[in-house]
Design a protein around this motif. Structure first.
Motif, PDB file in Angstrom:
ATOM      1  N   GLU A  96      -1.968  -3.334 -11.061  1.00 33.49           N
ATOM      2  CA  GLU A  96      -0.535  -3.278 -10.846  1.00 33.49           C
ATOM      3  C   GLU A  96      -0.069  -4.663 -10.433  1.00 33.49           C
ATOM      4  O   GLU A  96      -0.874  -5.568 -10.204  1.00 33.49           O
ATOM      5  N   TRP A 105      -5.355   8.816 -14.728  1.00 29.28           N
ATOM      6  CA  TRP A 105      -6.616   8.155 -14.405  1.00 29.28           C
ATOM      7  C   TRP A 105      -7.832   9.051 -14.647  1.00 29.28           C
ATOM      8  O   TRP A 105      -8.967   8.559 -14.671  1.00 29.28           O
ATOM      9  N   TYR A 108     -14.731   7.910  -5.550  1.00 28.51           N
ATOM     10  CA  TYR A 108     -13.677   8.857  -5.198  1.00 28.51           C
ATOM     11  C   TYR A 108     -14.203   9.944  -4.265  1.00 28.51           C
ATOM     12  O   TYR A 108     -13.624  10.205  -3.213  1.00 28.51           O
ATOM     13  N   ALA A 149      -7.328  -4.392 -10.993  1.00 27.34           N
ATOM     14  CA  ALA A 149      -7.913  -3.065 -11.161  1.00 27.34           C
ATOM     15  C   ALA A 149      -9.021  -2.858 -10.134  1.00 27.34           C
ATOM     16  O   ALA A 149      -9.724  -3.788  -9.746  1.00 27.34           O
ATOM     17  N   GLU A 203      -2.641  10.312  -2.017  1.00 29.79           N
ATOM     18  CA  GLU A 203      -2.659  10.904  -3.357  1.00 29.79           C
ATOM     19  C   GLU A 203      -2.335  12.390  -3.297  1.00 29.79           C
ATOM     20  O   GLU A 203      -1.530  12.891  -4.087  1.00 29.79           O
ATOM     21  N   GLU A 256     -13.171   3.233  -7.827  1.00 26.58           N
ATOM     22  CA  GLU A 256     -13.301   3.935  -6.545  1.00 26.58           C
ATOM     23  C   GLU A 256     -14.450   4.929  -6.564  1.00 26.58           C
ATOM     24  O   GLU A 256     -14.628   5.682  -7.531  1.00 26.58           O
ATOM     25  N   GLN A 276       0.853  -1.187   0.000  1.00 23.08           N
ATOM     26  CA  GLN A 276       0.000   0.000   0.000  1.00 23.08           C
ATOM     27  C   GLN A 276       0.886   1.234   0.000  1.00 23.08           C
ATOM     28  O   GLN A 276       2.077   1.176   0.335  1.00 23.08           O
ATOM     29  N   GLN A 277       0.305   2.360  -0.379  1.00 29.71           N
ATOM     30  CA  GLN A 277       1.029   3.621  -0.405  1.00 29.71           C
ATOM     31  C   GLN A 277       1.188   4.178   1.011  1.00 29.71           C
ATOM     32  O   GLN A 277       0.253   4.128   1.812  1.00 29.71           O
ATOM     33  N   HIS A 290      -8.371   2.647 -10.579  1.00 30.55           N
ATOM     34  CA  HIS A 290      -6.991   2.280 -10.278  1.00 30.55           C
ATOM     35  C   HIS A 290      -6.627   1.113 -11.188  1.00 30.55           C
ATOM     36  O   HIS A 290      -7.185   0.016 -11.045  1.00 30.55           O
ATOM     37  N   GLU A 291      -5.730   1.349 -12.121  1.00 30.76           N
ATOM     38  CA  GLU A 291      -5.364   0.295 -13.056  1.00 30.76           C
ATOM     39  C   GLU A 291      -4.626  -0.830 -12.336  1.00 30.76           C
ATOM     40  O   GLU A 291      -4.026  -0.624 -11.282  1.00 30.76           O
ATOM     41  N   LYS A 310     -13.200   6.978  -9.865  1.00 32.42           N
ATOM     42  CA  LYS A 310     -11.787   6.856 -10.230  1.00 32.42           C
ATOM     43  C   LYS A 310     -11.488   5.392 -10.508  1.00 32.42           C
ATOM     44  O   LYS A 310     -12.057   4.505  -9.861  1.00 32.42           O
TER      45      LYS A 310
END
Length: 325
Positions: A249, A222, A259, A254, A60, A257, A55-56, A246-247, A244
């Motif tokens: 990865e 996106w 958003y 995929a 964003e 969202e 996870q990030q 999310h492609e 949104k």
């Protein structure tokens, strides 16, 4: 409770402390803006952490604020060892009421040496010990570091998900006099910013978005105006649902969202939010996306209940900690 010298590394607040002996020599720079080489180094660090953690570690908004020069109230903290970037933190002091908010991360190959604590202490110093820090994923090591820094739990943000392959929602019923169309970049910017500010006046992170913030998102790969739905009553923009994608990865499929869904205060209570949510979910399902996700504050019981009734369940939790000052 995990002991100081054995706490596992985790995203967001990377909690390990020194494992005995002297900490490695390091330097820390605090900057108002990053030059392109620094930006690329930070993005590479974030990508390495995301691969390791799943996870990030930086939101964003935080990633968007790495580019484009200085921004009011935003500072970047770069922690290096022998000229190699090993840690990054971002401090945003734009809320007129709340304490500055921060996110931080240490490169996976450099955890366990006190770098997370060093960044945390630097953030406390920069903020005058008035600090809020996100721990994305809420892992035990993040909780441990928060305790070491003297921070207490303040906010819980849930990521909820539901499958779209079996989506069976009734046809959205819009309130009388309301019509929906897609966002037109350039033409609808000002109206959307005003509606967003009104709908999220209680939520400074979302409600304070500016034209620059909107432009940043419109420039992202996106961005798709066909999935940005605006609801009008007469000529007034009264609600919206921005979706949104999310492609896919490595290691993750995929995702669609929810958003942001917003309804102006004067138009709330008539079912517009529910109808807009359904419109967006149908759009994501029609694109062939297998799963939808969204973020919601855990203490927003009404919204959590609505999303649970739509089939969403909690997938993971982000935690925010703050100082007592």
């Amino acid at each position: 409770m995990t002991s100081d010298d054995t706490a596992p590394a985790a995203p967001g607040l990377p909690g390990p402390l020194d494992q005995g002996g002297s900490p490695p020599a390091r330097s820390l720079d605090t900057l108002a803006a990053l030059h392109p080489e620094q930006t690329e180094a930070v993005l590479a660090l974030l990508a390495a952490a995301a691969r390791a953690d799943g996870q990030q570690a930086v939101s964003e908004q935080g990633r968007l604020q790495l580019r484009g020069g200085a921004r009011d109230g935003v500072r970047h903290l770069l922690l290096s060892v022998q000229d190699r970037l090993v840690g990054y933190a971002q401090l945003e002091d734009t809320d007129p009421v709340e304490a500055p908010a921060a996110e931080l991360v240490v490169h996976p190959e450099h955890r366990g040496h006190g770098h997370g604590r060093a960044l945390g202490n630097a953030l406390l110093a920069e903020s005058g010990k008035r600090l809020r820090v996100w721990a994305h994923g809420g892992h035990s090591a993040a909780r441990h570091l928060a305790q070491v820094l003297g921070l207490t739990l303040f906010r819980e943000l849930r990521q909820m998900r539901r499958p779209l392959t079996d989506l069976e929602l009734p046809r959205p019923k819009l309130p009388d006099g309301v019509s929906v169309r897609a966002f037109v970049p350039g033409e609808d910017d000002a109206a959307w910013l005003a509606a967003n500010a009104a709908a999220f006046a209680h939520h400074p992170e979302q409600g304070s978005l500016t034209q620059r913030d909107l432009d940043d998102r419109k420039a992202e790969p996106w961005f798709d105006p066909a999935g940005f739905f605006l609801a009008f009553r007469g000529g007034e923009l009264v609600g919206f649902h921005w979706t949104k994608v999310h492609e896919a990865e490595a290691g993750a499929g995929a995702l669609g969202e929810v958003y942001v869904v917003g309804v102006r205060p004067g138009a709330q209570g008539g079912g517009l939010g529910k109808a807009l949510t359904a419109i967006g979910l149908r759009h994501l399902a029609e694109r062939g996306l297998p799963t939808a996700m969204l973020y919601v504050d855990a203490d927003n019981k009404a919204a959590v209940t609505v999303y649970e009734r739509l089939g969403f369940v909690t997938h993971e939790t982000d935690l925010m900690y703050r100082s007592e000052s």
